[in-house]
Design a protein around this motif. Structure first.
Motif, PDB file in Angstrom:
ATOM      1  N   CYS A 102       0.763  -1.651   0.267  1.00 53.04           N
ATOM      2  CA  CYS A 102       0.164  -0.072  -0.004  1.00 53.04           C
ATOM      3  C   CYS A 102       1.010   1.509   0.007  1.00 53.04           C
ATOM      4  O   CYS A 102       2.182   1.110  -0.129  1.00 53.04           O
ATOM      5  N   LEU A 103       0.403   1.830  -0.283  1.00 50.52           N
ATOM      6  CA  LEU A 103       0.635   3.110   0.007  1.00 50.52           C
ATOM      7  C   LEU A 103       1.367   3.689   0.913  1.00 50.52           C
ATOM      8  O   LEU A 103       2.836   4.189   0.581  1.00 50.52           O
ATOM      9  N   ALA A 104       1.309   3.676   2.299  1.00 49.69           N
ATOM     10  CA  ALA A 104       2.165   3.355   3.896  1.00 49.69           C
ATOM     11  C   ALA A 104       3.226   2.846   3.387  1.00 49.69           C
ATOM     12  O   ALA A 104       4.591   3.281   3.892  1.00 49.69           O
ATOM     13  N   CYS A 105       3.052   1.386   2.334  1.00 51.84           N
ATOM     14  CA  CYS A 105       4.743   0.816   2.142  1.00 51.84           C
ATOM     15  C   CYS A 105       5.400   1.561   1.666  1.00 51.84           C
ATOM     16  O   CYS A 105       7.052   1.406   1.912  1.00 51.84           O
ATOM     17  N   LEU A 106       4.859   2.562   0.746  1.00 52.30           N
ATOM     18  CA  LEU A 106       6.065   3.358   0.137  1.00 52.30           C
ATOM     19  C   LEU A 106       6.407   4.705   0.941  1.00 52.30           C
ATOM     20  O   LEU A 106       7.751   4.739   0.409  1.00 52.30           O
ATOM     21  N   TRP A 107       5.919   4.837   1.717  1.00 49.88           N
ATOM     22  CA  TRP A 107       6.270   6.237   2.383  1.00 49.88           C
ATOM     23  C   TRP A 107       6.852   5.870   3.400  1.00 49.88           C
ATOM     24  O   TRP A 107       8.280   6.209   3.420  1.00 49.88           O
ATOM     25  N   LEU A 108       7.264   4.179   3.897  1.00 51.24           N
ATOM     26  CA  LEU A 108       7.983   3.768   5.007  1.00 51.24           C
ATOM     27  C   LEU A 108       9.328   3.621   4.864  1.00 51.24           C
ATOM     28  O   LEU A 108       9.931   3.988   5.264  1.00 51.24           O
ATOM     29  N   ILE A 109       9.348   2.992   2.986  1.00 54.97           N
ATOM     30  CA  ILE A 109      10.658   2.579   2.087  1.00 54.97           C
ATOM     31  C   ILE A 109      11.428   3.925   1.797  1.00 54.97           C
ATOM     32  O   ILE A 109      12.755   3.698   1.963  1.00 54.97           O
ATOM     33  N   GLU A 110      10.733   4.997   1.325  1.00 54.34           N
ATOM     34  CA  GLU A 110      11.450   6.128   0.305  1.00 54.34           C
ATOM     35  C   GLU A 110      12.137   6.593   1.710  1.00 54.34           C
ATOM     36  O   GLU A 110      12.525   8.080   1.696  1.00 54.34           O
ATOM     37  N   LYS A 111      11.549   6.289   2.530  1.00 55.53           N
ATOM     38  CA  LYS A 111      12.090   7.123   4.240  1.00 55.53           C
ATOM     39  C   LYS A 111      13.219   6.662   5.000  1.00 55.53           C
ATOM     40  O   LYS A 111      13.295   7.366   5.772  1.00 55.53           O
ATOM     41  N   LEU A 112      13.711   5.491   4.438  1.00 52.81           N
ATOM     42  CA  LEU A 112      14.618   5.417   4.971  1.00 52.81           C
ATOM     43  C   LEU A 112      16.151   6.183   4.733  1.00 52.81           C
ATOM     44  O   LEU A 112      16.666   6.130   5.924  1.00 52.81           O
ATOM     45  N   PRO A 113      15.883   6.701   4.723  1.00 52.11           N
ATOM     46  CA  PRO A 113      17.461   7.881   4.670  1.00 52.11           C
ATOM     47  C   PRO A 113      16.571   8.494   5.754  1.00 52.11           C
ATOM     48  O   PRO A 113      18.263   9.213   6.384  1.00 52.11           O
ATOM     49  N   GLU A 114      15.945   8.787   6.180  1.00 51.53           N
ATOM     50  CA  GLU A 114      15.740   9.439   7.235  1.00 51.53           C
ATOM     51  C   GLU A 114      15.632   8.704   8.528  1.00 51.53           C
ATOM     52  O   GLU A 114      16.263   9.429   9.531  1.00 51.53           O
TER      53      GLU A 114
END
Lengths: 782, 56
Positions: A102-114
């Motif tokens: 889902c969308l939240a997965c996208l959010w979570l994965i792409e926040k990795l650098p943070e």
């Protein structure tokens, strides 16, 4: 019914956080709960807010995390094979992630650098579930992988293989460019043709006419090139394909148009011909996209159960990738891990789950000197194994070789559409020849060619060339949305013709895990029975112990103070609670040496097995069970799911399963293990259920990513409905074509009228495709 | 109809420039993943709560 907070699957016996006394947040399993806690601890709880407010992209299964340290990702050799560099020369690695939904997965994965130091950039492709992670030179991929694993997305590093990747990328891009050129030209030509039809006169008409020819040239040469190519290949192989009449119409149309320009002949049909090229390219582009998705999933290494293994070195153990294990190495197999090679146990005492290799539901006891096989699972304590054979030489490898041979020899079935296409193509070519000769006698070559071209345009195989691929495209994406990955569109037609389904038992109809349904109290105990079980079995690694512990947890058991807790491998556990001696062994619970309770362990049914099988029977499909397990176990299960004794096969070897499938054509095999692989490969359609071994995924045509058998039923319904739509479209277009052929023969239709009627017929067929059927629409909504 | 001398090249030029732009963007890989970006833009404002993280 509870819905898991994390993975959204329905949880029959939900678990809760200890501090969640109001039981507001149900979880289906420990894995999901752990991820919830990790996210909370990292202040990433926004994940759940986003998930709540966004649409679910696709279904996912409950989280399973592993204890892998992924240190093999930092190995120089491994890095060399798997990384590439970004423009700043930082290393990049691609991972396939399980569980992206889902969308939240996208959010979570792409926040990795943070939230993970060392990571420079993370970019996720939702469609493919592939993330490209760029790290700083001082960063480590093992840390990234461990973090992803902890968040519940098990990562699988992808081979770099840049050449193949670039090749496919270029191919895709050039296809899109051809499409763009065709679209732009067709659109512009339509504008000029419109004014020509509307009666543009003399000078203006001439300019417009020249313009259409100039605009159409790149379409005929550049955009339509794939059609000529495929027509030429099929001619060379003496086969008839639908691209032949298409190429003929295009070439003839182009020649006549240019000739008309040179001879001041006013008419050409470039508007309809270029629109045809555009529409055909468009529909094929869509189909290609969805098939690519299936193909990328077909790279089965994505689903390897276990990618790393501990290898003994002089200074201890190191984690290596399984493909680097060699004969003679000593490896350590921890509990719950799969054994990656055939070998001999040199230390340890444990239980081995053979179910994927042989179908037996009860584990085998192994100790020093025993042989273990690749593809089996260690259930008990750690084992040290000397590797004897790896990859191809193992028993698993032999089955794999058989499966691969079978696939390569498998002939592409002659499906409905290709039969229709063949007759259609032949008759169109024949008819246009006849028309040409007929008119040639009456009024010369000029008129003859015009009439033949009219026929080719009017019979343009829109239903075959556009609507059939689109119908399959729609069904494939519908299946994918329901967690069913279908390798090729042939599956739909084959399934719609199949009326026999063979189920494997262990792991398919059943869970493949031992379960205790009830504990029968023979004499009242001094201490609560669930408490006793919980206390004694709380650290047990034995599968029966684990099953008992699950039972105790479900019935609210609690840990009590215990002394002298002892586990004797192969026998049972014992200990003293409140001064009373308790022991559990041989299916009994003893209190001060006297029997007080008994229990029975068995492999539990999947929730939906019985209901799916009974519904399949109602649809007129014959169901059978094929199992490698003992007769009594198999018969008990088949009775529970409602399969008669005469269709319950037990003590089957992989070869005898294969034999049965060979003798029943047009049947479906549903399974999960290596012992089913050969049968699945031989079956008309092989379906691998969730949690299946990679070898059976290789053998299967369909992979169900959601646990349970519901996908089998859905796929059956979907296939029947898909073929209904395909047939409907064929009938629609053939009717239209025969009518228009008749009109051409009697001379009642001009190329202009044909060019107007053709899109109308295409639109009806297209509408029929998109409407689907009622059942399809309900399936789509659910 | 003399206006056509102006309008035709104009129309064709416009069409050609858009087609050129499309081809350029395909070559740049703009269409390699058409699924994710439409979701990604929805999430840009949701930040990881760094303040909270430091407290814990």
């Amino acid at each position: 019914m509870f819905q898991c907070v994390h993975c959204d699957e329905q949880a029959l016996s939900p678990i809760f956080l200890p501090q969640d006394s109001e039981r507001k947040l149900p979880f289906c399993c420990q894995g999901c709960l752990t991820v919830y806690e990790v996210l909370k601890e990292k202040s990433l709880s926004s994940y759940y807010d986003i998930k709540k407010s966004s649409a679910i992209f696709r279904r996912r299964s409950p989280v399973e995390t592993s204890r892998n340290q992924y240190t093999f990702l930092d190995d120089k050799k491994f890095l060399h094979d798997h990384i590439y560099r970004n423009p700043d020369n930082f290393p990049v690695m691609d991972f396939y992630l399980e569980g992206i939904h889902c969308l939240a997965c996208l959010w979570l994965i792409e926040k990795l650098p943070e939230f993970l130091p060392g990571v420079c950039h993370a970019k996720l492709d939702l469609d493919k579930s592939v993330v490209s992670v760029t790290i700083f030179p001082e960063g480590k991929f093992s840390l990234v992988a461990r973090e992803l694993d902890r968040l519940g997305y098990r990562p699988h590093a992808l081979d770099r293989n840049e050449d193949a990747k670039r090749l496919r990328e270029n191919e895709e891009r050039s296809y899109l460019m051809r499409l763009g050129v065709a679209g732009a030209a067709a659109g512009n030509i339509m504008i000029y043709s419109f004014s020509l039809y509307a009666g543009a006169s003399l000078e203006t008409a001439k300019i417009f006419h020249v313009l259409t020819v100039i605009l159409a040239l790149p379409v005929f040469t550049y955009s339509a090139f794939p059609f000529y190519q495929s027509a030429w290949t099929s001619l060379k192989n003496r086969m008839v394909s639908i691209d032949i009449p298409i190429s003929m119409a295009l070439i003839m149309g182009a020649i006549m148009g240019v000739r008309g320009l040179l001879l001041n002949f006013e008419e050409n049909y470039f508007d309809s011909l270029t629109a045809l090229v555009f529409l055909l390219l468009l529909s094929r582009y869509f189909l290609r996209k969805i098939q690519d998705k299936g193909l990328s999933v077909r790279d089965m290494h994505y689903f390897y159960q276990n990618e790393s293994v501990l290898r003994k070195t002089p200074s201890g153990f190191e984690e290596v990738h399984t493909s680097y294990v060699k004969p003679g190495d000593i490896i350590k197999v921890r509990s719950d891990e799969f054994i990656p090679a055939d070998g001999i146990v040199i230390e340890g005492d444990s239980l081995i789950n053979n179910s994927l290799l042989t179908g037996e539901s009860l584990p085998d006891h192994v100790k020093k000197g025993h042989r273990v096989f690749s593809g089996t699972q260690n259930l008990g304590s750690d084992l040290l194994v000397t590797v004897e054979k790896t990859s191809r030489e193992t028993r698993l490898g032999q089955i794999l070789r058989h499966v691969e041979q079978g696939w390569s020899m498998r002939s592409r079935t002659v499906d409905l559409t290709s039969i229709v296409a063949r007759y259609f193509t032949l008759s169109v070519i024949l008819l246009s020849g006849i028309v040409f000769l007929m008119v040639l006698n009456e009024s010369g070559a000029e008129a003859g060619l015009t009439r033949a071209l009219t026929l080719l345009i009017v019979t343009c195989p829109c239903a075959l060339a556009i609507s059939v691929p689109l119908t399959f495209h729609r069904s494939l994406s519908l299946a994918a949305k329901n967690g069913i990955i279908v390798k090729s569109d042939e599956v739909f037609e084959k399934l719609s013709k199949s009326f026999k389904v063979f189920f494997d038992k262990t792991g398919t109809v059943t869970l493949g895990q031992l379960e205790v349904k009830e504990v029968r109290i023979l004499q009242p105990l001094l201490v609560n029975a669930s408490d006793v079980i919980f206390t004694l079995e709380q650290r047990s690694r034995h599968p029966v112990g684990k099953a008992l512990l699950d039972f105790a947890k479900r019935s609210g058991g609690q840990a009590l103070d215990v002394t002298d807790l002892r586990e004797t491998p192969g026998v049972g556990v014992e200990g003293a609670i409140k001064g009373i001696h308790y022991s559990i062994n041989g299916g009994m619970i003893f209190e001060n040496e006297s029997k007080v309770a008994s229990f029975c362990v068995k492999d539990g049914l999947r929730n939906d097995s019985a209901s799916v099988i009974s519904r399949l029977n109602k649809m007129g499909i014959e169901t059978s069970v094929l199992s490698g397990d003992r007769a009594d176990v198999v018969l008990l299960i088949s009775q529970e799911v409602g399969i008669p004794v005469e269709r319950s096969y037990f003590s089957m070897t992989p070869e005898s399963k294969l034999e049965i499938l060979r003798n029943s054509p047009q049947s479906v095999m549903v399974g999960d293990g290596a012992n089913d692989a050969m049968a699945m490969e031989c079956a008309s359609v092989g379906i691998a259920v969730s949690g299946a071994m990679d070898i059976s995924l290789r053998a299967a045509d369909v992979y169900l990513t959601i646990p349970g058998l519901a996908g089998v039923e859905k796929l059956f319904i979907l296939s029947k409905e898909t073929m209904k739509v395909v047939r409907r479209n064929l009938v629609l277009s053939l009717t239209y074509n025969s009518v228009s052929v008749a009109l051409v023969f009697t001379g009642h239709i001009s190329p202009l009228a044909a060019a107007i009627v053709m899109p109308v017929s295409s639109l009806t067929v297209l509408a029929s495709t998109l409407a689907g059927t009622k059942k399809m629409r309900t399936l789509w909504r659910s | 109809m003399e206006i056509l001398i102006v309008l035709l090249p104009l129309a064709l030029g416009l069409g050609a420039s858009f087609l050129g732009f499309f081809l350029w963007s395909v070559k740049k890989g703009q269409y390699d993943d058409v699924e994710t970006p439409k979701y990604r833009m929805l999430l840009e404002d949701t930040k990881v709560d760094m303040k909270k993280r430091k407290e814990t």
